[in-house]
Design a protein around this motif. Structure first.
Motif, PDB file in Angstrom:
ATOM      1  N   ASP A 173      -2.242  10.789  -5.980  1.00 47.90           N
ATOM      2  CA  ASP A 173      -3.286  10.482  -6.489  1.00 47.90           C
ATOM      3  C   ASP A 173      -3.957   9.771  -5.684  1.00 47.90           C
ATOM      4  O   ASP A 173      -5.385   9.302  -6.224  1.00 47.90           O
ATOM      5  CB  ASP A 173      -3.096   9.652  -7.847  1.00 47.90           C
ATOM      6  CG  ASP A 173      -2.358  10.535  -9.041  1.00 47.90           C
ATOM      7  OD1 ASP A 173      -2.590  11.805  -8.916  1.00 47.90           O
ATOM      8  OD2 ASP A 173      -1.579   9.847  -9.711  1.00 47.90           O
TER       9      ASP A 173
ATOM     10  N   VAL B 204      -4.260   6.443  -2.403  1.00 50.42           N
ATOM     11  CA  VAL B 204      -3.825   5.150  -2.295  1.00 50.42           C
ATOM     12  C   VAL B 204      -3.917   4.014  -3.068  1.00 50.42           C
ATOM     13  O   VAL B 204      -4.726   3.918  -3.671  1.00 50.42           O
ATOM     14  CB  VAL B 204      -4.693   4.680  -0.953  1.00 50.42           C
ATOM     15  CG1 VAL B 204      -3.950   3.435  -0.411  1.00 50.42           C
ATOM     16  CG2 VAL B 204      -4.565   5.620   0.407  1.00 50.42           C
ATOM     17  N   GLN B 205      -2.496   3.511  -3.242  1.00 45.88           N
ATOM     18  CA  GLN B 205      -2.555   2.450  -4.395  1.00 45.88           C
ATOM     19  C   GLN B 205      -2.146   1.161  -3.696  1.00 45.88           C
ATOM     20  O   GLN B 205      -1.361   1.236  -2.962  1.00 45.88           O
ATOM     21  CB  GLN B 205      -1.347   2.862  -5.454  1.00 45.88           C
ATOM     22  CG  GLN B 205      -1.545   4.114  -6.187  1.00 45.88           C
ATOM     23  CD  GLN B 205      -0.579   4.194  -7.305  1.00 45.88           C
ATOM     24  OE1 GLN B 205       0.681   3.731  -6.980  1.00 45.88           O
ATOM     25  NE2 GLN B 205      -0.566   5.125  -8.164  1.00 45.88           N
ATOM     26  N   GLU B 206      -3.006   0.215  -4.100  1.00 50.18           N
ATOM     27  CA  GLU B 206      -2.829  -1.019  -3.349  1.00 50.18           C
ATOM     28  C   GLU B 206      -2.509  -2.063  -4.421  1.00 50.18           C
ATOM     29  O   GLU B 206      -2.969  -2.229  -5.668  1.00 50.18           O
ATOM     30  CB  GLU B 206      -3.955  -1.535  -2.480  1.00 50.18           C
ATOM     31  CG  GLU B 206      -4.481  -0.485  -1.367  1.00 50.18           C
ATOM     32  CD  GLU B 206      -5.677  -0.963  -0.399  1.00 50.18           C
ATOM     33  OE1 GLU B 206      -6.368  -1.524  -1.229  1.00 50.18           O
ATOM     34  OE2 GLU B 206      -5.692  -0.374   0.214  1.00 50.18           O
ATOM     35  N   ALA B 207      -1.711  -3.050  -4.066  1.00 52.45           N
ATOM     36  CA  ALA B 207      -1.258  -4.116  -4.700  1.00 52.45           C
ATOM     37  C   ALA B 207      -1.039  -5.475  -4.030  1.00 52.45           C
ATOM     38  O   ALA B 207      -0.783  -5.415  -2.696  1.00 52.45           O
ATOM     39  CB  ALA B 207      -0.189  -3.785  -5.720  1.00 52.45           C
TER      40      ALA B 207
ATOM     41  N   THR C 275       0.013   8.091  -2.537  1.00 51.18           N
ATOM     42  CA  THR C 275       0.481   8.938  -3.671  1.00 51.18           C
ATOM     43  C   THR C 275      -0.224  10.231  -3.751  1.00 51.18           C
ATOM     44  O   THR C 275      -1.282  10.407  -3.044  1.00 51.18           O
ATOM     45  CB  THR C 275       0.712   8.560  -4.970  1.00 51.18           C
ATOM     46  OG1 THR C 275      -0.561   8.165  -5.361  1.00 51.18           O
ATOM     47  CG2 THR C 275       1.642   7.054  -4.752  1.00 51.18           C
TER      48      THR C 275
ATOM     49  N   GLN D  24       0.936  -1.252   0.111  1.00 45.47           N
ATOM     50  CA  GLN D  24      -0.112   0.093   0.045  1.00 45.47           C
ATOM     51  C   GLN D  24       0.834   1.239   0.138  1.00 45.47           C
ATOM     52  O   GLN D  24       1.718   1.211   0.839  1.00 45.47           O
ATOM     53  CB  GLN D  24      -0.992   0.041   1.325  1.00 45.47           C
ATOM     54  CG  GLN D  24      -2.051   1.333   1.335  1.00 45.47           C
ATOM     55  CD  GLN D  24      -2.761   0.926   2.500  1.00 45.47           C
ATOM     56  OE1 GLN D  24      -2.094   1.226   3.659  1.00 45.47           O
ATOM     57  NE2 GLN D  24      -3.905   0.440   2.358  1.00 45.47           N
ATOM     58  N   GLN D  25       0.730   2.102  -1.006  1.00 44.33           N
ATOM     59  CA  GLN D  25       1.443   3.432  -1.043  1.00 44.33           C
ATOM     60  C   GLN D  25       0.529   4.556  -1.216  1.00 44.33           C
ATOM     61  O   GLN D  25      -0.487   4.423  -2.088  1.00 44.33           O
ATOM     62  CB  GLN D  25       2.347   2.960  -2.101  1.00 44.33           C
ATOM     63  CG  GLN D  25       3.499   4.274  -2.357  1.00 44.33           C
ATOM     64  CD  GLN D  25       4.551   4.001  -3.473  1.00 44.33           C
ATOM     65  OE1 GLN D  25       4.376   3.172  -4.384  1.00 44.33           O
ATOM     66  NE2 GLN D  25       5.928   4.264  -2.935  1.00 44.33           N
TER      67      GLN D  25
ATOM     68  N   GLU E 133       6.800   2.616   1.330  1.00 41.62           N
ATOM     69  CA  GLU E 133       5.420   1.937   0.930  1.00 41.62           C
ATOM     70  C   GLU E 133       5.250   0.869   2.254  1.00 41.62           C
ATOM     71  O   GLU E 133       6.230  -0.017   2.445  1.00 41.62           O
ATOM     72  CB  GLU E 133       6.076   1.085  -0.370  1.00 41.62           C
ATOM     73  CG  GLU E 133       4.811   0.129  -1.041  1.00 41.62           C
ATOM     74  CD  GLU E 133       5.132  -0.382  -2.193  1.00 41.62           C
ATOM     75  OE1 GLU E 133       4.330  -0.910  -2.856  1.00 41.62           O
ATOM     76  OE2 GLU E 133       6.645  -0.221  -2.537  1.00 41.62           O
TER      77      GLU E 133
END
Length: 119
Positions: A77, A79-82, A75, A72-73, A98
């Protein structure tokens, strides 16, 4: 040359880690290092880490078993999760700051090598 035998690698504990046996193979208390330290973790089935971030870049290499990695990062834009499940010899990079959570979803222990910057 600085040699560390596996049987003599110092054990260590880290906050937020459970069901894991961890050893330092190089760097920190295992010996000199200018830039990184090298660790080896054996994660029991169901074991792993809590979600957490640090300022250090990390590389994980699965040597045996399966490892679920959730990242989870934050940015500009949002929160981006993978999430991914890694198998033998798969690897991933976790960027500085991260957040990551590790989990062994399998029925067998998972052995993971960690390369982490000295911070």
């Amino acid at each position: 040359m600085h040699l560390v035998r596996s049987s003599e690698a110092p054990r260590y504990d880290a906050p937020g880690h459970s069901g894991m046996a961890m050893r330092r193979l190089q760097g920190r208390e295992a010996g000199p290092s200018d830039s990184v330290w090298l660790g080896l973790s054996v994660i029991d089935p169901g074991g792993g880490t809590t979600l957490g971030a640090s300022p250090a870049e990390k590389f994980y290499v699965v040597l045996s078993g399966r490892l679920q990695v959730f990242a989870q990062q934050v940015t500009q834009d949002g929160v981006q999760e993978a999430s991914a499940v890694l198998g033998t010899f798969d690897s991933c990079r976790i960027a500085p700051n991260e957040a990551r959570r590790l989990h062994n979803p399998g029925d067998e222990p998972c052995t993971v090598m960690l390369v982490m910057a000295n911070t």
